[in-house]
Design an enzyme around this catalytic site. Structure first.
Site, mmCIF file in Angstrom:
data_model
loop_
_atom_site.group_PDB
_atom_site.id
_atom_site.type_symbol
_atom_site.label_atom_id
_atom_site.label_comp_id
_atom_site.label_asym_id
_atom_site.label_seq_id
_atom_site.Cartn_x
_atom_site.Cartn_y
_atom_site.Cartn_z
ATOM 1 C CD GLU A 57 6.264 -4.975 2.264
ATOM 2 O OE1 GLU A 57 6.949 -4.497 3.308
ATOM 3 O OE2 GLU A 57 6.392 -5.721 1.337
ATOM 4 C CB CYS A 91 3.970 -7.915 4.648
ATOM 5 S SG CYS A 91 5.276 -7.212 5.627
HETATM 6 ZN ZN LIG Z 1 7.442 -8.217 4.885
#
Ligand SMILES: [Zn+2]
Length: 128
Positions: A57, A91
């Site tokens: 990500e 993330c």
């Molecule tokens: Zn991550």
């Protein structure tokens, strides 16, 4: 928009192939659709010093940002596991920096996926 989302989902599946994950064997691909309608993809990159590992990500996000696009609409995430996998907290926090109303598509296959809202996965993000 439906076609663009299909393209995004395919990109996340394709990106997974470039995963460098010799330690966990957990392959992840992510693809981001920006406000301008472009797609940036990335895969997780592991390191023998485990904490240096970078999630797919954030790889996709950094590729988009360093190409001049920092407003994200959707991110699709595909893995090599049977079940969908949620992004890690790091993330989610990183992605909220660029989009509070990001939609997160967790991909099981081209035809099977679930769409979540950022606010549901990370209701309270850290802000300065
Ligand atoms: Zn991550």
């Amino acid at each position: 928009m439906k076609n663009k989302l299909n393209e995004l989902i395919k990109s996340s599946i394709e990106a997974k192939k470039n995963s460098y994950s010799p330690y966990s064997k957990f392959k992840v691909g992510a693809a981001i659709l920006t406000e301008k309608g472009n797609i940036f993809s990335g895969a997780n990159v592991e390191c023998a010093s485990y904490s240096l590992t970078i999630c797919a990500e954030r790889v996709a996000a950094v590729k988009a940002i360093s190409s001049g696009e920092s407003i994200f609409k959707y991110i699709a995430i595909a893995t090599n596991k049977k079940q969908i996998a949620f992004p890690c907290g790091a993330c989610l926090q990183f992605l909220t920096e660029f989009s509070n109303d990001l939609k997160i598509i967790l991909v099981k296959s081209e035809k099977e996926y679930k769409i979540f809202e950022m606010k549901d996965l990370l209701p309270k993000n850290f802000v300065l």
